[in-house]
Design an enzyme around this catalytic site. Structure first.
Site, PDB file in Angstrom:
ATOM      1  N   LYS A 123       0.838  -1.200   0.000  1.00  0.00           N
ATOM      2  CA  LYS A 123       0.000   0.000   0.000  1.00  0.00           C
ATOM      3  C   LYS A 123       0.875   1.253   0.000  1.00  0.00           C
ATOM      4  CE  LYS A 123      -1.930   1.642   3.742  1.00  0.00           C
ATOM      5  NZ  LYS A 123      -2.779   1.853   4.940  1.00  0.00           N
ATOM      6  N   ASP A 141      -6.219   0.664   0.480  1.00  0.00           N
ATOM      7  CA  ASP A 141      -6.451   0.954   1.894  1.00  0.00           C
ATOM      8  C   ASP A 141      -7.841   0.450   2.275  1.00  0.00           C
ATOM      9  OD1 ASP A 141      -8.224   2.749   0.795  1.00  0.00           O
ATOM     10  OD2 ASP A 141      -7.238   4.533   1.576  1.00  0.00           O
TER      11      ASP A 141
END
Length: 213
Positions: A123, A141
């Site tokens: 991420k 996310d």
């Protein structure tokens, strides 16, 4: 109308562009290494709080070199309001040392190199690649994972890497980074996690699999 996943994705992308034309990263930074620090601090913490906390951190340690010389305990004293202070400070310290010693204080423009940095996962690496270097990126996310499942872009997948891989198949590479930022805005304003989504006022209600017939 029955949509394929790709058709639905393209329609959602265009509508979110109209709804959130200026959506971008909500972590404030003016240098790549600062985004690297902030995204580590943002784990289980709001971006708004991170933006406040890092002001003191960067005032005291205004460069990669300065932060690399700080003891983890010194960093922890400043960043502890973000939670998980000890582990975050340890990762930030180790990461800055590597940037200083191996990359001359610069953030590497390579996804695999980013993944090797302490505290950097997929991420975070995608966020850096997309926002700093303008490369194709998909940032999975919690907002992204929740929304793409509700919308029907993925089928009950919650593991971030699997969601990312599924989205790469249907999201044009040049759209990925901005699309994920817009999902954050939409996830905070309309398609929320803590209360019932406001489907009635959603710009996607007729294309979202959760709502549309």
């Amino acid at each position: 109308m029955r949509y394929t996943k790709k058709q639905r994705a393209l329609e959602i992308i265009e509508r979110l562009k109209l709804e959130y034309p200026d959506a971008g990263c909500t972590l404030e930074y003016d240098d790549a290494w600062k985004l690297l620090v902030s995204v580590r601090l943002a784990a289980q913490c709001t971006d708004a709080r991170v933006n406040v906390v890092v002001e003191e951190l960067y005032e005291k340690y205004p460069s990669v070199e300065a932060l690399s010389k700080a003891e983890p305990e010194e960093i922890e004293q400043i960043v502890k309001p973000c939670g998980l202070g000890r582990s975050k400070a340890r990762d930030i310290s180790a990461c800055m040392k590597i940037l200083q010693s191996e990359y001359g204080g610069k953030v590497p423009e390579d996804f695999d190199a980013l993944l090797k940095l302490p505290g950097v996962g997929r991420k975070s690496a995608n966020l850096i690649m997309g926002d700093v270097f303008g490369k194709p990126a998909i940032v999975t996310d919690t907002h992204c994972i929740r929304l793409v499942n509700r919308m029907g872009l993925v089928d009950q997948i919650t593991e971030p890497k699997k969601v990312e891989m599924a989205l790469w198949k249907i999201i044009p590479p040049e759209e990925g980074s901005d699309f994920c930022h817009r999902l954050v805005y939409h996830g905070r304003a309309v398609c929320t996690a803590r209360k019932k989504p406001d489907c009635e006022h959603c710009c996607l209600k007729d294309v979202c699999k959760k709502v549309a017939v």
